[in-house]
Write a protein that holds these residues in place. Structure first.
Motif, PDB file in Angstrom:
ATOM      1  N   GLN A 279     120.144 -24.288  58.965  1.00 10.04           N
ATOM      2  CA  GLN A 279     120.659 -23.773  57.708  1.00 10.04           C
ATOM      3  C   GLN A 279     119.848 -24.256  56.517  1.00 10.04           C
ATOM      4  O   GLN A 279     120.003 -23.749  55.412  1.00 10.04           O
ATOM      5  N   ALA A 280     118.993 -25.234  56.759  1.00  7.45           N
ATOM      6  CA  ALA A 280     118.126 -25.763  55.701  1.00  7.45           C
ATOM      7  C   ALA A 280     116.678 -25.639  56.156  1.00  7.45           C
ATOM      8  O   ALA A 280     116.395 -25.343  57.317  1.00  7.45           O
ATOM      9  N   VAL A 281     115.762 -25.845  55.219  1.00 11.77           N
ATOM     10  CA  VAL A 281     114.330 -25.825  55.530  1.00 11.77           C
ATOM     11  C   VAL A 281     113.779 -27.227  55.308  1.00 11.77           C
ATOM     12  O   VAL A 281     113.581 -27.659  54.176  1.00 11.77           O
ATOM     13  N   HIS A 282     113.582 -27.963  56.400  1.00 10.26           N
ATOM     14  CA  HIS A 282     113.015 -29.307  56.359  1.00 10.26           C
ATOM     15  C   HIS A 282     111.651 -29.246  57.049  1.00 10.26           C
ATOM     16  O   HIS A 282     111.575 -29.120  58.274  1.00 10.26           O
ATOM     17  N   ILE A 283     110.590 -29.319  56.277  1.00  8.61           N
ATOM     18  CA  ILE A 283     109.253 -29.120  56.835  1.00  8.61           C
ATOM     19  C   ILE A 283     108.616 -30.449  57.215  1.00  8.61           C
ATOM     20  O   ILE A 283     108.353 -31.301  56.358  1.00  8.61           O
ATOM     21  N   GLY A 284     108.369 -30.622  58.516  1.00  5.17           N
ATOM     22  CA  GLY A 284     107.674 -31.805  58.995  1.00  5.17           C
ATOM     23  C   GLY A 284     106.182 -31.671  58.741  1.00  5.17           C
ATOM     24  O   GLY A 284     105.583 -30.639  59.029  1.00  5.17           O
ATOM     25  N   THR A 285     105.586 -32.713  58.186  1.00  7.80           N
ATOM     26  CA  THR A 285     104.168 -32.704  57.838  1.00  7.80           C
ATOM     27  C   THR A 285     103.444 -33.786  58.624  1.00  7.80           C
ATOM     28  O   THR A 285     103.809 -34.960  58.550  1.00  7.80           O
ATOM     29  N   VAL A 286     102.434 -33.402  59.375  1.00 14.95           N
ATOM     30  CA  VAL A 286     101.695 -34.367  60.190  1.00 14.95           C
ATOM     31  C   VAL A 286     100.848 -35.259  59.287  1.00 14.95           C
ATOM     32  O   VAL A 286     100.021 -34.776  58.503  1.00 14.95           O
ATOM     33  N   ILE A 287     101.071 -36.574  59.377  1.00 13.06           N
ATOM     34  CA  ILE A 287     100.328 -37.566  58.595  1.00 13.06           C
ATOM     35  C   ILE A 287      99.484 -38.404  59.554  1.00 13.06           C
ATOM     36  O   ILE A 287     100.010 -39.003  60.491  1.00 13.06           O
ATOM     37  N   SER A 288      98.186 -38.436  59.343  1.00 15.44           N
ATOM     38  CA  SER A 288      97.303 -39.273  60.161  1.00 15.44           C
ATOM     39  C   SER A 288      97.313 -40.693  59.619  1.00 15.44           C
ATOM     40  O   SER A 288      97.099 -40.903  58.423  1.00 15.44           O
ATOM     41  N   LEU A 289      97.575 -41.649  60.494  1.00 10.78           N
ATOM     42  CA  LEU A 289      97.589 -43.052  60.090  1.00 10.78           C
ATOM     43  C   LEU A 289      96.181 -43.624  60.113  1.00 10.78           C
ATOM     44  O   LEU A 289      95.369 -43.268  60.966  1.00 10.78           O
ATOM     45  N   ARG A 290      95.892 -44.522  59.182  1.00 12.74           N
ATOM     46  CA  ARG A 290      94.535 -45.065  59.059  1.00 12.74           C
ATOM     47  C   ARG A 290      94.096 -45.807  60.315  1.00 12.74           C
ATOM     48  O   ARG A 290      92.922 -45.834  60.646  1.00 12.74           O
ATOM     49  N   GLU A 291      95.051 -46.425  60.996  1.00 14.80           N
ATOM     50  CA  GLU A 291      94.703 -47.221  62.168  1.00 14.80           C
ATOM     51  C   GLU A 291      94.910 -46.451  63.465  1.00 14.80           C
ATOM     52  O   GLU A 291      94.918 -47.024  64.536  1.00 14.80           O
ATOM     53  N   GLY A 292      95.057 -45.146  63.361  1.00 15.47           N
ATOM     54  CA  GLY A 292      95.233 -44.323  64.540  1.00 15.47           C
ATOM     55  C   GLY A 292      96.663 -43.867  64.714  1.00 15.47           C
ATOM     56  O   GLY A 292      97.602 -44.512  64.266  1.00 15.47           O
ATOM     57  N   GLY A 293      96.839 -42.729  65.376  1.00 12.93           N
ATOM     58  CA  GLY A 293      98.175 -42.210  65.621  1.00 12.93           C
ATOM     59  C   GLY A 293      98.650 -41.290  64.513  1.00 12.93           C
ATOM     60  O   GLY A 293      97.963 -41.069  63.506  1.00 12.93           O
ATOM     61  N   LEU A 294      99.844 -40.747  64.703  1.00 12.85           N
ATOM     62  CA  LEU A 294     100.409 -39.772  63.784  1.00 12.85           C
ATOM     63  C   LEU A 294     101.862 -40.086  63.481  1.00 12.85           C
ATOM     64  O   LEU A 294     102.557 -40.703  64.287  1.00 12.85           O
ATOM     65  N   MET A 295     102.317 -39.620  62.323  1.00  6.87           N
ATOM     66  CA  MET A 295     103.733 -39.590  61.995  1.00  6.87           C
ATOM     67  C   MET A 295     104.019 -38.209  61.426  1.00  6.87           C
ATOM     68  O   MET A 295     103.149 -37.581  60.819  1.00  6.87           O
ATOM     69  N   VAL A 296     105.258 -37.726  61.625  1.00  6.65           N
ATOM     70  CA  VAL A 296     105.605 -36.385  61.165  1.00  6.65           C
ATOM     71  C   VAL A 296     106.909 -36.440  60.365  1.00  6.65           C
ATOM     72  O   VAL A 296     107.961 -35.973  60.825  1.00  6.65           O
ATOM     73  N   PRO A 297     106.879 -37.019  59.166  1.00  6.88           N
ATOM     74  CA  PRO A 297     108.084 -37.042  58.337  1.00  6.88           C
ATOM     75  C   PRO A 297     108.361 -35.668  57.731  1.00  6.88           C
ATOM     76  O   PRO A 297     107.457 -34.849  57.569  1.00  6.88           O
ATOM     77  N   ALA A 298     109.619 -35.427  57.395  1.00  3.75           N
ATOM     78  CA  ALA A 298     110.024 -34.131  56.867  1.00  3.75           C
ATOM     79  C   ALA A 298     110.211 -34.188  55.353  1.00  3.75           C
ATOM     80  O   ALA A 298     110.698 -35.173  54.802  1.00  3.75           O
ATOM     81  N   ILE A 299     109.816 -33.111  54.697  1.00  5.41           N
ATOM     82  CA  ILE A 299     110.174 -32.877  53.300  1.00  5.41           C
ATOM     83  C   ILE A 299     111.452 -32.062  53.322  1.00  5.41           C
ATOM     84  O   ILE A 299     111.464 -30.917  53.774  1.00  5.41           O
ATOM     85  N   HIS A 300     112.529 -32.663  52.847  1.00  9.70           N
ATOM     86  CA  HIS A 300     113.846 -32.042  52.946  1.00  9.70           C
ATOM     87  C   HIS A 300     114.031 -30.927  51.924  1.00  9.70           C
ATOM     88  O   HIS A 300     113.578 -31.017  50.777  1.00  9.70           O
ATOM     89  N   ASN A 301     114.738 -29.885  52.355  1.00  7.07           N
ATOM     90  CA  ASN A 301     115.093 -28.763  51.481  1.00  7.07           C
ATOM     91  C   ASN A 301     113.881 -28.266  50.701  1.00  7.07           C
ATOM     92  O   ASN A 301     113.940 -28.042  49.489  1.00  7.07           O
ATOM     93  N   ALA A 302     112.790 -28.073  51.436  1.00  5.34           N
ATOM     94  CA  ALA A 302     111.531 -27.708  50.786  1.00  5.34           C
ATOM     95  C   ALA A 302     111.599 -26.359  50.087  1.00  5.34           C
ATOM     96  O   ALA A 302     110.867 -26.111  49.129  1.00  5.34           O
ATOM     97  N   ASP A 303     112.479 -25.492  50.556  1.00 11.10           N
ATOM     98  CA  ASP A 303     112.598 -24.177  49.925  1.00 11.10           C
ATOM     99  C   ASP A 303     113.247 -24.246  48.549  1.00 11.10           C
ATOM    100  O   ASP A 303     113.175 -23.289  47.772  1.00 11.10           O
ATOM    101  N   GLN A 304     113.873 -25.377  48.239  1.00 10.74           N
ATOM    102  CA  GLN A 304     114.543 -25.536  46.955  1.00 10.74           C
ATOM    103  C   GLN A 304     113.712 -26.327  45.943  1.00 10.74           C
ATOM    104  O   GLN A 304     114.138 -26.525  44.802  1.00 10.74           O
TER     105      GLN A 304
END
Length: 416
Positions: A279-304
């Motif tokens: 019911q909401a638009v929460h867009i996960g964005t792939v973030i590359s970490l400086r020491e290797g690996g990834l994180m995918v935090p979401a921007i909440h209610n991005a459509d608003q």
């Protein structure tokens, strides 16, 4: 007045998480918390995450001592729900705390008064070295802090993130030029960092293996002319300070968020054999970490969000992914994922869906290429956009319509 008691359990912060270390309680017994309040810090192979409460109530018991590693689902504490709380209306994608009557189905944790917890030995270093978790050590390296000089306030003198923050603030106000980290400390921490990277890579691999095994992917790509968008961004940024400028990734997020409500089959979760439209638009964005690996935090209610607010949100989660703390909801409720590999010089990327999501968008390198317009060849700023989607929920026709609409939207950036 009778209060219903629920168990607060070790959360699952993604399909690749099996266990986590409780490094710090942010509440005490008797504290009243609201839904969404941070109550603890959980360390996983993704870093230190602020665990949020899924209900409003009073913390009645803390059952686990800090620096304990426990599996997902293990009971950490009890919360007495407020009388007016409706436990049946939770809109969280993360399963909420469980009623105490259901404990026989959950792994138990020993009470804090008589701890019999399993302590992660990686938090302890060789004799004479401070006790600190891998994330604390990694952040100490980034901030050039010597753990030997920091007094820990955790169990048995363990150094917590809050201790690191205090030391970092003190260092910033100190004009001394002596480096804070010795070569010996760097060598010791490099080994721990490599182990942490290996654990993260194994977790990512397990999640992606599950995705490719269980999700019938289909793939589409489309080259988008971004000449107008690039010129528009240049005009918008002409009078802005560098830290306030709009970047292309924010424009891409805003365009996707604007369109997703019109393409619901790409925005949601496939669970228990059926599709749950978000019911909401929460867009996960792939973030590359400086020491290797990834994180995918979401921007909440991005459509608003406005485009400016989208840019601020992107800067915020990027910074906190690499140097600070994310909240548990930011890692669990993304309704779709975007990955931008353009900065690495690749023309395109076909992503692997992150379950239980049903789609992932990939954005490649912005490049100049010839395109035919009005029977003439023009050199345009071109971006390859790809879509990987779940064939159980949508098909290529719907996916193609979405990519076409996205292309049209990006060619009219002034409407965003």
């Amino acid at each position: 007045m009778t209060h219903q008691t629920f168990d607060i359990v070790m959360p699952s912060l993604g399909a690749d998480m099996r266990d986590g270390m409780l490094t710090e309680w942010l509440v005490a017994e008797g504290d009243h918390v609201n839904k969404g309040d941070s109550i603890a810090v959980i360390e996983t192979n993704k870093g230190a995450i602020e665990m949020e409460s899924y209900h409003t109530g009073t913390i009645s018991r803390l059952l686990v001592q800090p620096m304990s590693t426990l599996p997902v689902g293990a009971i950490l504490a009890n919360i007495d729900l407020d009388a007016e709380t409706d436990i049946g209306t939770s809109d969280e994608t993360q399963p909420p705390e469980q009623p105490s009557s259901q404990r026989q189905d959950q792994p138990l944790a020993a009470p804090a008064a008589a701890p019999a917890q399993t302590t992660d030995t990686s938090a302890r270093s060789a004799a004479g070295s401070p006790m600190a978790s891998p994330v604390v050590r990694a952040m100490a390296r980034q901030q050039q802090l010597n753990l030997q000089g920091i007094t820990g306030t955790g169990p048995s003198g363990a150094i917590l993130l809050r201790d690191l923050n205090k030391a970092h603030q003190a260092q910033q106000s100190n004009d001394a030029e002596t480096p804070a980290i010795s070569p010996t400390t760097k060598t010791t921490d490099t080994g721990a960092n490599r182990r942490n990277q290996a654990a993260m890579r194994a977790a990512i691999g397990a999640a992606m293996e599950k995705s490719k095994r269980e999700i019938p992917h289909y793939y589409l790509s489309h080259d988008v002319d971004l000449s107008a968008a690039q010129q528009w961004l240049s005009d918008q940024n002409a009078d802005r300070d560098p830290e306030d400028r709009l970047l292309l990734p924010a424009l891409l997020i805003k365009a996707v968020a604007t369109l997703l409500p019109h393409f619901p089959s790409l925005n949601g979760f496939y669970q228990n054999g059926s599709f749950d439209q978000a019911q909401a638009v929460h867009i996960g964005t792939v973030i590359s970490l400086r020491e290797g690996g990834l994180m995918v935090p979401a921007i909440h209610n991005a459509d608003q969000l406005s485009l400016n607010d989208t840019m601020l949100a992107l800067r915020d989660i990027s910074l906190r992914s690499r140097t600070g703390r994310l909240r548990s909801s930011e890692l669990t409720d993304a309704t779709i994922t975007m990955t931008n590999i353009g900065e690495r010089g690749c023309d395109g990327v076909f992503g692997v869906i992150y379950p239980p999501q049903v789609a992932i968008l990939g954005f490649g390198r912005l490049r100049q290429s010839p395109q035919v317009k009005n029977n003439q060849i023009e050199i345009c700023d071109t971006l390859t956009v790809t879509l990987s989607a779940d064939h159980r929920v949508s098909d290529g026709i719907q996916g193609a319509k979405f990519l076409h609409a996205l292309s049209q939207q990006l060619q009219q950036p002034e409407q965003l």
